[in-house]
Design a protein around this motif. Structure first.
Motif, PDB file in Angstrom:
ATOM      1  N   GLN A  23       0.853  -1.409   0.061  1.00 42.04           N
ATOM      2  CA  GLN A  23      -0.043   0.119  -0.142  1.00 42.04           C
ATOM      3  C   GLN A  23       0.882   1.103  -0.039  1.00 42.04           C
ATOM      4  OE1 GLN A  23      -2.040   0.843   3.685  1.00 42.04           O
ATOM      5  NE2 GLN A  23      -3.674   1.467   2.653  1.00 42.04           N
ATOM      6  N   ARG A  24       1.928   1.332   0.920  1.00 39.24           N
ATOM      7  CA  ARG A  24       2.838   2.462   0.971  1.00 39.24           C
ATOM      8  C   ARG A  24       3.559   2.624  -0.541  1.00 39.24           C
ATOM      9  NH1 ARG A  24       4.696   4.237   5.805  1.00 39.24           N
ATOM     10  NH2 ARG A  24       5.766   5.587   4.556  1.00 39.24           N
ATOM     11  N   ARG A  25       3.663   1.449  -1.321  1.00 39.33           N
ATOM     12  CA  ARG A  25       4.572   1.522  -2.559  1.00 39.33           C
ATOM     13  C   ARG A  25       3.495   2.161  -3.463  1.00 39.33           C
ATOM     14  NH1 ARG A  25       8.118  -3.050  -5.460  1.00 39.33           N
ATOM     15  NH2 ARG A  25       8.744  -1.708  -7.321  1.00 39.33           N
ATOM     16  N   TYR A  26       2.197   1.785  -3.557  1.00 39.72           N
ATOM     17  CA  TYR A  26       1.240   2.094  -4.374  1.00 39.72           C
ATOM     18  C   TYR A  26       1.104   3.909  -3.898  1.00 39.72           C
ATOM     19  CZ  TYR A  26      -3.510   2.805  -6.655  1.00 39.72           C
ATOM     20  OH  TYR A  26      -4.456   3.312  -7.355  1.00 39.72           O
ATOM     21  N   ILE A  27       0.617   4.220  -3.033  1.00 41.36           N
ATOM     22  CA  ILE A  27       0.691   5.599  -2.597  1.00 41.36           C
ATOM     23  C   ILE A  27       1.699   6.470  -3.073  1.00 41.36           C
ATOM     24  CG2 ILE A  27       0.385   7.288  -0.532  1.00 41.36           C
ATOM     25  CD1 ILE A  27      -1.368   5.316   0.669  1.00 41.36           C
ATOM     26  N   ALA A  28       2.855   5.832  -2.765  1.00 38.61           N
ATOM     27  CA  ALA A  28       4.251   6.667  -3.295  1.00 38.61           C
ATOM     28  C   ALA A  28       4.172   6.813  -4.637  1.00 38.61           C
ATOM     29  CB  ALA A  28       5.375   5.912  -2.949  1.00 38.61           C
ATOM     30  N   GLY A  29       3.556   5.879  -5.678  1.00 44.52           N
ATOM     31  CA  GLY A  29       3.435   5.909  -7.110  1.00 44.52           C
ATOM     32  C   GLY A  29       2.288   6.983  -7.373  1.00 44.52           C
ATOM     33  N   CYS A  30       1.572   7.434  -6.486  1.00 47.55           N
ATOM     34  CA  CYS A  30       0.363   8.501  -6.972  1.00 47.55           C
ATOM     35  C   CYS A  30       0.824   9.961  -6.693  1.00 47.55           C
ATOM     36  CB  CYS A  30      -0.561   7.973  -5.964  1.00 47.55           C
ATOM     37  SG  CYS A  30      -1.520   6.319  -6.315  1.00 47.55           S
ATOM     38  N   ARG A  31       2.171   9.985  -6.475  1.00 48.20           N
ATOM     39  CA  ARG A  31       2.522  11.332  -6.218  1.00 48.20           C
ATOM     40  C   ARG A  31       2.686  12.216  -7.605  1.00 48.20           C
ATOM     41  NH1 ARG A  31       6.887  13.943  -3.082  1.00 48.20           N
ATOM     42  NH2 ARG A  31       6.483  15.959  -3.572  1.00 48.20           N
ATOM     43  N   ALA A  73       0.784  16.231  -2.115  1.00 45.70           N
ATOM     44  CA  ALA A  73       0.706  16.168  -3.575  1.00 45.70           C
ATOM     45  C   ALA A  73       0.601  14.816  -4.253  1.00 45.70           C
ATOM     46  CB  ALA A  73       2.126  17.034  -3.950  1.00 45.70           C
ATOM     47  N   TYR A  74      -0.598  14.168  -3.716  1.00 41.89           N
ATOM     48  CA  TYR A  74      -0.760  12.847  -4.561  1.00 41.89           C
ATOM     49  C   TYR A  74      -2.275  12.816  -4.805  1.00 41.89           C
ATOM     50  CZ  TYR A  74       3.302  11.452  -1.373  1.00 41.89           C
ATOM     51  OH  TYR A  74       4.354  11.377  -0.834  1.00 41.89           O
ATOM     52  N   MET A  75      -2.522  12.127  -5.806  1.00 45.06           N
ATOM     53  CA  MET A  75      -3.708  11.786  -6.310  1.00 45.06           C
ATOM     54  C   MET A  75      -3.942  10.520  -6.240  1.00 45.06           C
ATOM     55  SD  MET A  75      -6.529  11.538  -7.965  1.00 45.06           S
ATOM     56  CE  MET A  75      -6.412  10.287  -8.845  1.00 45.06           C
ATOM     57  N   VAL A  76      -4.417   9.939  -4.993  1.00 44.44           N
ATOM     58  CA  VAL A  76      -4.609   8.521  -4.676  1.00 44.44           C
ATOM     59  C   VAL A  76      -6.018   8.076  -5.332  1.00 44.44           C
ATOM     60  CG1 VAL A  76      -4.761   6.514  -3.020  1.00 44.44           C
ATOM     61  CG2 VAL A  76      -3.129   8.577  -2.696  1.00 44.44           C
ATOM     62  N   PRO A  77      -6.320   7.144  -6.243  1.00 44.06           N
ATOM     63  CA  PRO A  77      -7.837   7.060  -6.748  1.00 44.06           C
ATOM     64  C   PRO A  77      -8.465   6.487  -5.660  1.00 44.06           C
ATOM     65  CG  PRO A  77      -5.810   6.228  -8.202  1.00 44.06           C
ATOM     66  CD  PRO A  77      -5.201   6.509  -6.992  1.00 44.06           C
ATOM     67  N   THR A  78      -9.834   6.572  -6.051  1.00 42.99           N
ATOM     68  CA  THR A  78     -10.822   6.002  -5.156  1.00 42.99           C
ATOM     69  C   THR A  78     -10.513   4.317  -5.361  1.00 42.99           C
ATOM     70  OG1 THR A  78     -12.455   7.526  -5.395  1.00 42.99           O
ATOM     71  CG2 THR A  78     -13.191   5.321  -5.072  1.00 42.99           C
ATOM     72  N   PHE A 380      -9.779  11.744 -12.282  1.00 38.42           N
ATOM     73  CA  PHE A 380      -9.128  12.405 -11.170  1.00 38.42           C
ATOM     74  C   PHE A 380      -9.864  11.943  -9.905  1.00 38.42           C
ATOM     75  CE2 PHE A 380      -7.371  14.384 -14.915  1.00 38.42           C
ATOM     76  CZ  PHE A 380      -6.170  14.381 -14.577  1.00 38.42           C
ATOM     77  N   LEU A 381     -10.554  10.816  -9.790  1.00 38.52           N
ATOM     78  CA  LEU A 381     -11.488  10.521  -8.681  1.00 38.52           C
ATOM     79  C   LEU A 381     -10.778  10.153  -7.644  1.00 38.52           C
ATOM     80  CD1 LEU A 381     -14.287   9.404 -10.872  1.00 38.52           C
ATOM     81  CD2 LEU A 381     -14.106  11.399  -9.604  1.00 38.52           C
ATOM     82  N   THR A 382     -10.788  10.660  -6.423  1.00 39.28           N
ATOM     83  CA  THR A 382     -10.269  10.153  -5.234  1.00 39.28           C
ATOM     84  C   THR A 382     -11.190  10.046  -3.957  1.00 39.28           C
ATOM     85  OG1 THR A 382      -8.367  10.564  -3.856  1.00 39.28           O
ATOM     86  CG2 THR A 382      -9.520  12.633  -4.362  1.00 39.28           C
ATOM     87  N   GLY A 383     -10.881   9.170  -2.915  1.00 35.51           N
ATOM     88  CA  GLY A 383     -11.594   9.265  -1.710  1.00 35.51           C
ATOM     89  C   GLY A 383     -13.041   8.402  -1.983  1.00 35.51           C
ATOM     90  N   VAL A 384     -13.574   8.201  -0.708  1.00 36.95           N
ATOM     91  CA  VAL A 384     -15.027   7.423  -1.010  1.00 36.95           C
ATOM     92  C   VAL A 384     -15.696   8.277  -0.129  1.00 36.95           C
ATOM     93  CG1 VAL A 384     -16.135   5.418  -0.100  1.00 36.95           C
ATOM     94  CG2 VAL A 384     -13.725   5.326  -1.062  1.00 36.95           C
ATOM     95  N   PRO A 385     -17.138   8.935  -0.825  1.00 39.72           N
ATOM     96  CA  PRO A 385     -17.464   8.613  -2.126  1.00 39.72           C
ATOM     97  C   PRO A 385     -16.505   9.575  -2.922  1.00 39.72           C
ATOM     98  CG  PRO A 385     -18.729  10.050  -1.141  1.00 39.72           C
ATOM     99  CD  PRO A 385     -18.054   9.663   0.189  1.00 39.72           C
ATOM    100  N   PRO A 386     -16.272   9.089  -4.402  1.00 38.92           N
ATOM    101  CA  PRO A 386     -15.482   9.966  -5.110  1.00 38.92           C
ATOM    102  C   PRO A 386     -15.677  11.257  -5.423  1.00 38.92           C
ATOM    103  CG  PRO A 386     -16.384   7.815  -6.244  1.00 38.92           C
ATOM    104  CD  PRO A 386     -17.236   8.329  -4.945  1.00 38.92           C
ATOM    105  N   ARG A 387     -14.606  12.053  -4.927  1.00 39.46           N
ATOM    106  CA  ARG A 387     -14.477  13.429  -5.376  1.00 39.46           C
ATOM    107  C   ARG A 387     -13.598  13.725  -6.412  1.00 39.46           C
ATOM    108  NH1 ARG A 387     -11.662  12.796  -0.808  1.00 39.46           N
ATOM    109  NH2 ARG A 387      -9.485  13.958  -0.677  1.00 39.46           N
TER     110      ARG A 387
END
Length: 403
Positions: A23-31, A73-78, A380-387
């Motif tokens: 999970q940490r690696r995935y989030i790091a890849g969302c920078r 500065a991350y765009m972590v997808p829903t 560019f949808l992030t969070g739950v529910p998507p924003r």
């Protein structure tokens, strides 16, 4: 009795550690990655007694945390929209989504162009927004899009209620949002004359307000090309382009490729809007010298067919290749002379990263590029529910640029 082997405590711990680091690696890849000129050459955005000289580099790194702050500065997808394909499909299907927080009221203004074509401007109306001196934001959607789009309403409301209290003007292309069709010349991905006329009109009526341009997808290309064509004479204080198809050849090839997204989602959505506009334009006589095959036009199911049989003939292009060459904004990026931010996704199947002129963003001191690993096309949808993630970076950039 069945002999069921349960994971040991050590095994469970190992799985937990792998999941954590995965999970940490995935989030790091969302920078978010920012591309712009170096600090020594970055263009001056403003110069005040209290701040001194503030450059584009300063604006991004000091006033746009969504783009540059190491913690933000991350765009972590829903989670259930983790790929560009899912992001694009979801956002396309939700384009007319309604919610109490995005319901807006518009007051329409009609503008007749030099060729008798009609463009509409939908001004956001709200009694609580009474600052007539506020910046005016001119916002354009993509193909078939309009002021009715969910993402347009979300962005319009966010800027209107930001500290700058921006006055929002949604520019509807010819024939969209029930704008009357009064001329055969259609809008297209590279047609800047309508937007140029809108800017001049709004500037004449509001000589002291700062003007801002924002474009989405096709609207982003029109805006980018316009700003480059105008160069130092540009009347806009700043501009933002989201999912810009800089190289129209690349984008057209991607849009017309036969795949799940195009065949069942994107092309039907685009063609539905365009075919409705063509039907509404049936009262206008065709010039016989154009040699347009009406049957081919009315039976078209792909955008490329309309480009070849209708657009290039009405607009006088030699062929579709000449149209693509003239329509793209890629050759105008070097001439942009106002603060300009482009936001693109690296997994966008409609405007692929191969069409983004990344090197130009390193040499023109007025422009910056934000690259997001997993955003799809206008997702560019992030969070739950998507924003919609790109709303906050745009608000931050506009507020900093119009100070």
């Amino acid at each position: 009795m069945l002999d069921i082997a349960f994971p040991s405590a050590l095994g469970l711990a190992a799985l937990g550690v792998l999941a954590y680091y995965g999970q940490r690696r995935y989030i790091a890849g969302c920078r978010v990655r920012i591309v712009l000129a170096d600090t020594k050459t970055s263009a001056i955005v403003r110069h005040t007694e209290s701040e001194g000289v503030v450059t584009l580099h300063d604006v991004l790194h000091m006033e746009c945390p969504s783009l540059t702050d190491p913690e933000q500065a991350y765009m972590v997808p829903t989670p259930y929209l983790a790929t560009g394909l899912l992001q694009t499909i979801y956002s396309t299907l939700q384009v007319r989504k309604r919610s109490p927080g995005t319901d807006v009221a518009y007051e329409r203004e009609m503008l007749v162009m030099a060729d008798a074509g009609t463009v509409s401007i939908d001004w956001l109306v709200d009694a609580s927004l009474s600052n007539r001196d506020a910046p005016i934001v001119l916002l354009m959607a993509g193909v078939g899009g309009s002021s009715r789009e969910y993402r347009v309403r979300v962005l319009a409301k966010a800027l209107a209620y930001s500290p700058a209290r921006c006055r929002m003007a949604i520019v509807n292309h010819r024939g969209t949002a029930h704008t009357p069709i009064t001329a055969l010349r259609p809008y297209d991905v590279g047609f800047t004359e309508d937007f140029r006329a809108v800017v001049k009109h709004v500037r004449a009526a509001n000589p002291h307000n700062k003007l801002v341009g924002i474009g989405l997808s096709m609207g982003a290309n029109i805006l980018t090309k316009y700003v480059g064509e105008e160069g130092p004479k540009c009347m806009l204080a700043c501009a933002v382009a989201v999912c810009c198809p800089f190289d129209v050849r690349v984008s057209s090839a991607a849009i017309n490729e036969s795949n799940l997204l195009n065949n069942h989602v994107f092309q039907p959505a685009i063609m539905g809007a365009l075919m409705r506009a063509i039907k509404r334009a049936s009262h206008l006589p065709l010039d016989p010298t154009w040699n347009i095959d009406v049957e081919t036009v009315h039976s078209a199911t792909r955008l490329q067919v309309l480009e070849r049989e209708l657009l290039i003939k009405i607009c006088g292009h030699k062929d579709v290749n000449e149209y693509y060459e003239k329509a793209g904004s890629i050759d105008h990026v070097d001439n942009i002379a106002v603060p300009f931010l482009a936001i693109n996704s690296l997994d966008d199947r409609i405007t692929p990263p191969s069409g983004i002129p990344v090197d130009k963003f390193r040499t023109n001191p007025n422009i910056a590029l934000a690259l997001v690993p997993h955003g799809g096309h206008l997702g560019f949808l992030t969070g739950v529910p998507p924003r919609i993630w790109f709303v906050q970076p745009i608000v931050e950039f506009v507020l900093a640029a119009v100070k």
